[in-house]
Design an enzyme around this catalytic site. Structure first.
Site, PDB file in Angstrom:
ATOM      1  N   PRO A 130      -4.259  -8.737  12.820  1.00 62.67           N
ATOM      2  CA  PRO A 130      -4.195  -7.904  14.116  1.00 62.67           C
ATOM      3  C   PRO A 130      -3.114  -8.612  15.319  1.00 62.67           C
ATOM      4  O   PRO A 130      -2.966  -8.025  16.132  1.00 62.67           O
ATOM      5  CB  PRO A 130      -5.609  -8.075  14.705  1.00 62.67           C
ATOM      6  CG  PRO A 130      -6.247  -9.084  13.624  1.00 62.67           C
ATOM      7  CD  PRO A 130      -5.693  -9.317  12.583  1.00 62.67           C
TER       8      PRO A 130
ATOM      9  N   ASP B  17       7.107  15.683  10.144  1.00 64.76           N
ATOM     10  CA  ASP B  17       5.878  14.834  10.222  1.00 64.76           C
ATOM     11  C   ASP B  17       5.820  14.798  11.806  1.00 64.76           C
ATOM     12  O   ASP B  17       6.817  14.566  12.442  1.00 64.76           O
ATOM     13  CB  ASP B  17       5.510  13.601   9.453  1.00 64.76           C
ATOM     14  CG  ASP B  17       5.300  13.785   8.156  1.00 64.76           C
ATOM     15  OD1 ASP B  17       4.635  14.784   7.951  1.00 64.76           O
ATOM     16  OD2 ASP B  17       5.424  12.684   7.591  1.00 64.76           O
TER      17      ASP B  17
ATOM     18  N   ARG C 175       5.029   7.720   0.936  1.00 65.54           N
ATOM     19  CA  ARG C 175       5.232   9.100   1.279  1.00 65.54           C
ATOM     20  C   ARG C 175       6.825   9.442   1.716  1.00 65.54           C
ATOM     21  O   ARG C 175       7.320  10.627   1.697  1.00 65.54           O
ATOM     22  CB  ARG C 175       4.240   9.691   1.935  1.00 65.54           C
ATOM     23  CG  ARG C 175       4.074   9.282   3.254  1.00 65.54           C
ATOM     24  CD  ARG C 175       2.856   9.877   4.157  1.00 65.54           C
ATOM     25  NE  ARG C 175       2.973  11.457   4.037  1.00 65.54           N
ATOM     26  CZ  ARG C 175       3.478  12.101   4.752  1.00 65.54           C
ATOM     27  NH1 ARG C 175       4.390  11.479   5.715  1.00 65.54           N
ATOM     28  NH2 ARG C 175       3.396  13.391   4.756  1.00 65.54           N
TER      29      ARG C 175
ATOM     30  N   GLU D 266     -11.748 -15.266   8.967  1.00 66.25           N
ATOM     31  CA  GLU D 266     -11.200 -15.250  10.563  1.00 66.25           C
ATOM     32  C   GLU D 266      -9.585 -15.378  10.652  1.00 66.25           C
ATOM     33  O   GLU D 266      -9.177 -14.838  11.761  1.00 66.25           O
ATOM     34  CB  GLU D 266     -11.756 -16.498  11.143  1.00 66.25           C
ATOM     35  CG  GLU D 266     -13.061 -15.782  11.727  1.00 66.25           C
ATOM     36  CD  GLU D 266     -13.935 -15.597  10.986  1.00 66.25           C
ATOM     37  OE1 GLU D 266     -14.085 -15.806   9.728  1.00 66.25           O
ATOM     38  OE2 GLU D 266     -14.771 -14.350  11.368  1.00 66.25           O
TER      39      GLU D 266
END
Ligand code: ADE
Length: 230
Positions: A89, A169, A154, A116
């Site tokens: 993150p 897209d 993709r 963690e």
């Protein structure tokens, strides 16, 4: 393209990799994937791969030894050097531009950690780039790795049935996609916009561009502020 994944849970990838576009890309030889279990590189008799943080505090931290050994083993599995990416993150937020950038690579090595976090020396020592898929904390990097694999694959030429699908897209031009309609022409009293039935391709293109802008302004004004589409 070859994508290697280092993970403690290789089985989590089995279903996503064996369905739909990811399956077809592998069947067609566009994509090669290899999953390697970091735990196989533990040198501990309990197969330990994490330990308590120095300095105290809650949770467990991924140890550098098994991740380094696993990475060095994986890098040698193929002659093409892989671009190492750590899922965390704390990384740069993944977006369509990043997906396009990664789709141009011949080989990626995605490192998914549980617990963690990673010992800092994994990032610095491997020279790995960090990528996050959003400002929330998952229980591990596996789902993030799958998101990246899907978004990247993709974009590989030939991965989608219709060559034009990825071009239109959402985000591919910094805008949300225009609305789509298919049969029937009238559904529960709701009609397909007349222009789409007109056969006038220039007018249809103009309408779609207008709708893209309109819904981007309404739903994702941040995209217009960040980009140069206006
Ligand atoms: N691991 C845990 N949370 C994550 C996130 N948001 N993105 C990437 N990897 C993660």
């Amino acid at each position: 393209m070859r994508i290697d994944v280092l993970t403690l849970f290789p089985q989590m990838f089995e279903s996503p990799l064996s369905c739909s576009i990811l399956k077809r890309a592998q069947d067609n030889g566009l994509l090669e994937t290899a999953l390697t279990d970091i735990r196989d590189f533990s040198t501990d008799s309990y197969n330990k791969v994490d330990d308590k943080p120095y300095g105290g505090g809650p949770g467990m931290v991924m140890m550098p030894g098994p991740v380094f050994d696993c990475f060095e083993h994986v890098q040698k599995l193929s002659p093409e050097e892989g671009r190492p990416i750590l899922l965390t993150p704390q990384g740069q937020q993944f977006d369509q531009a990043k997906a396009l950038e990664l789709a141009a690579e011949k080989r990626l090595i995605l490192i998914a950690g549980k617990y963690e976090g990673f010992d800092e020396r994994i990032r610095t020592g491997l020279g790995a780039e960090q990528i996050s898929i959003g400002d929330y904390v998952l229980s591990g990097g596996e789902l993030a790795a799958m998101v990246i694999i899907d978004a990247v694959v993709r974009l590989l030429a030939g991965a989608l049935g219709d060559e034009d699908s990825a071009k239109d897209d959402s985000f591919s031009e910094g805008l949300l996609e225009y609305p789509h309609y298919t049969r029937p022409e009238v559904f529960r009293g709701m009609k397909v916009p007349e222009i789409l039935l007109s056969g006038d391709h220039a007018k249809i293109a103009e309408w779609r561009r207008h709708k893209s802008l309109e819904r981007t302004k309404k739903w994702r004004p941040d995209l217009l502020r960040n980009g140069d589409s206006t």
